[in-house]
Every structure is written in C-alpha cells, then in structure tokens.
Design a protein around this motif. Structure first.
Motif, mmCIF file in Angstrom:
data_model
loop_
_atom_site.group_PDB
_atom_site.id
_atom_site.type_symbol
_atom_site.label_atom_id
_atom_site.label_comp_id
_atom_site.label_asym_id
_atom_site.label_seq_id
_atom_site.Cartn_x
_atom_site.Cartn_y
_atom_site.Cartn_z
ATOM 1 N N SER A 65 0.836 -1.209 0.000
ATOM 2 C CA SER A 65 0.000 0.000 0.000
ATOM 3 C C SER A 65 0.864 1.249 0.000
ATOM 4 O O SER A 65 0.570 2.232 -0.691
ATOM 5 N N ASP A 186 -5.589 -0.933 -5.148
ATOM 6 C CA ASP A 186 -4.972 -1.502 -3.951
ATOM 7 C C ASP A 186 -5.937 -2.516 -3.339
ATOM 8 O O ASP A 186 -6.921 -2.137 -2.706
ATOM 9 N N GLU A 187 -5.635 -3.797 -3.537
ATOM 10 C CA GLU A 187 -6.498 -4.884 -3.071
ATOM 11 C C GLU A 187 -7.970 -4.608 -3.371
ATOM 12 O O GLU A 187 -8.801 -4.562 -2.468
HETATM 13 MG MG LIG Z 1 -2.235 -2.686 2.139
#
Ligand SMILES: [Mg+2]
Ligand SMILES: Nc1ncnc2c1ncn2[C@@H]1O[C@H](COP(=O)(O)OP(=O)(O)O)[C@@H](O)[C@H]1O
Lengths: 246, 407
Positions: A65, A186-187
């Motif tokens: 991240s 991000d994910e």
């Molecule tokens: Mg993360």
C-alpha cells in the motif's frame, strides 16, 4: 475556478524509453514512530510500460500500500525518485500533483472510499468536477462510465444501497471517468467475496484488453495470476519480478 | 470546481446537520433580526415624522413657551425662565406681524377628559381650544359638516369639531351633525367631523374634540397657555417671519440685547434636527450591538466549521485523491460557511419581518428594503470571513493522512 493547467508534458527522463510510464528508483519510505522508525519501503526500483498489467504481491505489511500511494502521488517518498510519464514527481507543485491525481491516475481503494451521502452518479462525477468539465458533459460521461461497469440501473443509488461489489464498481467507474493513463488498484477485491471478486477482476481484464495500464495490489495468487507480470514485495524490497506468460 | 457546485455541497451539508446548523446560526440570526427591526422602527418613525410633524402644515412654525429641540440643560434653564404664551401675545402678534399667510392659536386644556353622549362615556379625549384659522394649519381636515366659524369663535359658542373615534363610539349609525355631546359636564353641539387620520406611534390621532379657543377660556380656563402657529406664503418667507416674531416677542417681554429668548420658535426643521440626532445615536448603538453579535456569531461558525473539517477529514481525503486542489477545498468550506451564515441571515430576515409587523401594531415600523439587503449581505459576509480559517486548514490537509482517517 476553471480548468487546470497541464504540467509540461514529454520532458524525457535519462535512460527511460518513451513507453515507460512508471519508473521508480531506490524508493524509501520511513515512518517515524517516535521511539522506532518503520522502514515500509527499502529501496524499490522498477519500471512499468504503457499497457502493462502488473500485480504487486506480497504478505500483509510488506509495503504494498505504501508503494501504491507513492505511485498514485498521494504520498511522498522519504528518499528516492519517481518518474511518471517522464516527469520527476518530486519537482511537481501541489496543483500539478492534483492534476495528475485527477487526470492521469485512476485509483481504486480496498475500502472503496465513496462519499456516503452522494449517489453513485455524483461519486463518479467528482473527478470531472475538479477539472471543470461542464455539467451536461460531466453527467453524460459519468453515466457512460457507470454503464461500462454495468451499473447503468443503479445511478441514483447511494453507497449504502449498493452491495460491496457494486460499490467497488462505482469506484472503478470513478477511476475510469477521466480516461487516465494508469489505473491503480490496492487490493480491489480484498473486501469482496470470491464470486464478486472474480467479476471485478474480469472488469480489470477487459480494461487492460482495451489498452489501460493497470497496476494492482493483492496478496492472493489467483488474482495475481490474471496479470501478465507479478512484482513480489517482501519487507519493503522487490523480491522477484516475473512474467506470468499470459 | 465552480462556486455553484460548492454551493450545492454546502446545502447538502447543511441539510445533513439541521439542528446543529441552526444553533450555530443564533448569533447571526439575532444580529440580522436586530439590524432589520431597528432600521424598520427608525424608518417607521421617520415616515411618521415626515407625514405628521414635518408636514404640520406647509411653511408653518410654532411659537411656544419652549424650544422643542434642545439639550437637557438648556431645557432646564428654559423651564425656569420662559414665560407661557398668552392670548395677549397672540393678539399682539396678529396685530403687528406683517406678511404672513395665516396665524392661529391652539391650547390643550387638559389631556384627558370625559366626553358623554346618552349614557355612554369616552375618556382620554383630547380637548383643544383653537382659533378658526387653525383648520388650515394642522393635519385635521373637514370630513363632514364644517369647522367652527368666526362668529361662533367671537361668541364663545358651545360648538365642537370632533374626530372619527368619537363618531365610532357615539354615532355608529347616526349622523352626528347637530347632536349635542357633553364635555366635562357641559353641552356642545357638533358642527363638523374630521377625516380619519389613523394611528401614529401606536396612538390614535382621531380621539379629539376641538372647540373655539374663546369657549375654552370662558368655561374651563381663563388664561390658557397657547401655541401660536404662523404660516408663511412660501418657504422663502419663513425665516423673515420667524425673525419678525422673535423681535416682536423680545420687545414685548422687554428682553435686553445680551439676554436669550424666553420663548421658543419651532419649525419643522428643528424637530427634524432633533430627530436626526436621536436616530443617529440609536443607529450607532445598534451598529455596536450588531458588531458584537456578528463577531460572536462568526466565532461560533468558525468553531463549528473547524469541527466539521475534522469530522469530514476522510471526505476531504477522498476529494483530494480525486484531484481537488487546495483552492477547491478552500472554496468548498468558505462557501459552506457563507451559505450557512446566509441561511441564518434569511431566518433573521423572516423573524424581523414578523417582529416588525408586531411592532407596527403597537408602535410603528416599516421594513426598508436596504435593511433586508444589508442584513443578508452582512450575515453572508461574516460567514465567508470566519470560514476562511477552517477552510484553509481543510485545504492544507495531506491527502494520504486525510484518507487514513476513519470515515
Ligand atoms: Mg495494504
Ligand atoms: N501511516 C503509517 N504509520 C506508521 N507505520 C505505517 C503507516 N502505514 C504503514 N505503516 C507500516 O509500514 C509497513 C507497510 O505497510 P503497508 O504499506 O500498509 O503494507 P501492506 O499494504 O503491504 O499490507 C507496515 O509495517 C505498516 O505497519
């Protein structure tokens, strides 16, 4: 406040081919926690070319991240350099960074980050508001983006009236609406069940097929395997950089 | 981002927090209401003065025992030394004054009086003794019948000229002309009824009975205190006539060169001058109160906006991550603050309109448009100004820090 001034384009970077869209060089990010210092990133270097489909993989806490936020111009590195579209990001002013976040990058967050009081349509219109797109065009483009993610029938719904998968699709529509050169995620499936996650991933596949550069973070193999390249991150460093052969 | 979008964001935010917004706005509401109500009352009184005192008859000035528009200490001095104006003064002026259009005298005998007709009574009726010429110099106009005549005046006839209030009370369905009413026990025949004047400053102006000055002298008061009204042919002759009256009166009262007048000459300008000084200070006080409320209101707004910025840090993070520049966020919150205070202004205006209406029932008030505009502009301005600091804070938030904050 009308449209923004575009930062000068096409300043070429030493040693980078014009097709390179992202280039990082020895990126460090250190969080100063007072007593201790956390090195989230310890010298990350890689290049991503236009049109690539890259997965960044690694265990929780490995710095994915942190890296994504740097690439997305949301955060600044403690050390190292980052070139986006041939421009050295550390040299850019606040307004130029805002312009990049608005026009060149579409960011999709794990937690969607939608405005809860606004409708899907209004959420998707937001990036257009910040570059002065006239209201009628704004609406038309937001509707088009929502149709692209197959939410043409949910435009007036607020986030709490939508399922998780639908919310993430709103967020993706929002990331797409300004036709950015890069989509960062991000994910994006982290908060979704497997079936819904697959739908979202199918959407990314389609976007890449139609020419979008995509960088997505995941810690799941199945997801990463859909990309054509996987950058493995471990303890803030690039552990391995592989082609998947897709 | 355009101001219009910021405006809608602001409206949305206000709708989400109605009660809090309203409480926040109390200061601004009170300030706006105060401003408009005070300006309305002043305006109402101005209108009153303009229609009833300034126009006490075109080009009329009044010789009275006192100067009406004067300082307190002057007035104390005048009270000690000024002499009442008497009938002899009036006759003397009438004889010796040159170039006037009209001259007359009036005397209030007593302010409240019982007037009766067929078992019914009215109290608080103003009884005035007047010369026949007064009808041309005062605001009363003949409605039906006539004013009393020169002959009735000379013979101290028991006749009267009454206001509408007496007609409404005693003769709702009957022609009052020729009827006899009882004024403090004595019979008076009605010769005329005045046109309705209406209320001013909450007081009815139609509750009077006018009788010949000579009749008043004969029955009630041998040496009444008078006001002498002098009317000039045109405004240009006023000063010259005032000077004549002053010279004549000083001669009559044997006032030496160094001494000041022992009487007052009052023109409508004097009254207007006094009035302007009065409203000037009233206005200054209002501005003071207003400033305090606005600043207090502004500080409250600033605090609420700071809280709102904290509360909406995540939202600010989202907006910044989507390309909002500092100035976009700044504008969003400044306009939100301005719109909020402006809404307070609108509430203040609404309240003021209601209050002004109530005040107008018992006293006088008339809402001037520019007071409304001033109220709205001032409140919005306060909101914009006190919104700058919180908005600036919001605009400086770091995007990723803001995003990390829990929504
Ligand atoms: Mg993360
Ligand atoms: N704002 C922060 N303050 C302090 N430490 C942080 C912060 N953000 C991340 N970290 C630390 O940096 C490391 C990397 O975090 P992160 O990039 O979120 O990892 P990942 O996304 O791979 O799970 C972790 O050890 C995390 O605790």
């Amino acid at each position: 406040m009308g449209s923004q001034v575009a930062p000068a384009l096409g300043r070429d970077v030493e040693g980078a081919a014009p097709s390179v869209i992202i280039k990082t060089e020895d990126l460090w990010k250190t969080y100063d926690m007072g007593a201790i210092q956390v090195n989230a990133l310890c010298g990350v270097s890689f290049q991503i070319e236009r049109g690539e489909y890259v997965a960044i993989m690694g265990p929780s806490g490995s710095g994915k991240s942190t890296l994504m936020n740097l690439i997305g111009c949301l955060d600044t590195p403690t050390r190292g350099e980052y070139w986006l579209n041939g421009r050295r990001v550390s040299e850019l002013t606040d307004d130029e960074l805002a312009y990049i976040r608005n026009k060149e990058i579409g960011f999709v967050f794990q937690t969607f980050n939608l405005l809860s009081r606004a409708t899907a349509l209004h959420n998707v219109e937001l990036p257009l508001i910040y570059n002065g797109t006239p209201a009628a065009e704004r609406r038309a483009r937001a509707e088009e983006a929502l149709r692209t993610v197959e939410l043409g029938d949910r435009m007036e719904h607020k986030p709490n009236e939508l399922s998780g998968g639908q919310r993430q699709r709103v967020a993706i529509a929002r990331a797409l609406v300004n036709r950015p050169s890069i989509i960062l995620a991000d994910e994006p499936t982290g908060n979704l069940d497997t079936a819904t996650g697959d739908e979202i991933m199918a959407l990314f596949d389609r976007l890449n097929a139609s020419g979008n550069t995509i960088v997505l973070v995941t810690h799941e193999h199945d997801i990463a395997a859909r990309a054509r390249r996987i950058i493995h991150i471990r303890d803030g460093k690039v552990a391995r950089d592989e082609k998947t052969g897709r | 981002m355009t101001a219009r979008e910021a405006f809608w964001i602001a409206i949305e935010a206000l709708r989400a927090h109605k009660l809090r917004s309203f409480l926040t706005l109390l200061g601004v509401v009170i300030a706006t209401t105060t401003l408009i109500v005070v300006m309305s009352v002043i305006n109402g009184m101005n209108l009153y003065i303009a229609t009833h005192i300034a126009n006490l008859g075109a080009n009329v000035f009044i010789l009275d025992q006192f100067n009406w528009a004067t300082s307190d200490e002057e007035w104390l001095k005048e009270r000690r030394r000024n002499k009442p104006i008497k009938l002899e003064d009036y006759s003397f002026l009438k004889e010796n004054l040159r170039g006037y259009k009209n001259i007359g005298a009036t005397a209030w005998f007593r302010n409240s009086f019982a007037v009766r007709y067929e078992g019914r009574a009215m109290y608080d009726v103003q009884i005035r003794g007047e010369t026949p010429s007064m009808i041309d110099m005062e605001q009363e106009q003949v409605g039906t019948g006539r004013y009393f005549s020169q002959a009735e005046y000379e013979h101290s006839a028991p006749v009267c000229f009454i206001g509408r209030d007496l007609v409404d009370e005693f003769f709702p369905n009957v022609d009052p002309l020729g009827k006899v009413i009882e004024v403090d026990g004595l019979p008076f025949r009605i010769v005329g009824v005045a046109q309705k004047i209406g209320k001013t400053l909450g007081q009815s102006q139609d509750d009077f009975a006018q009788i010949p000055l000579t009749t008043l002298q004969k029955f009630y008061s041998a040496r009444p205190r008078l006001q002498v009204h002098v009317q000039a042919g045109n405004a240009g002759q006023m000063l010259e006539l005032e000077d004549q009256v002053r010279a004549l009166m000083r001669a009559r009262h044997h006032i030496s060169y160094q001494q000041t007048d022992d009487f007052g000459i009052n023109a409508s300008q004097t009254i207007m001058g006094l009035w302007e000084r009065l409203t000037g200070s009233l206005f200054a006080i209002t501005i003071g109160i207003l400033a305090v409320f606005m600043v207090v209101g502004g500080i409250v707004i600033m605090n609420i906006m700071l809280a709102s910025v904290t509360e909406r840090t995540h939202e600010i993070g989202i907006r910044k991550s989507l390309g909002a520049r500092r100035r976009d966020i700044l504008m969003q919150f400044v306009i939100e603050s301005g719109v909020m205070a402006g809404a307070g202004g609108v509430i203040g205006v609404a309240l003021a309109l209601i209050i002004a209406k109530l005040v107008d029932m018992v006293f006088t008030a008339s809402v001037p448009l520019n007071a409304v505009l001033a109220g709205l502009m001032l409140s919005t301005g306060v909101g914009l100004f006190f919104g700058i600091y919180p908005a600036n804070r919001a605009s400086k938030l770091d995007p990723i820090e803001a995003l990390r904050t829990e929504a």
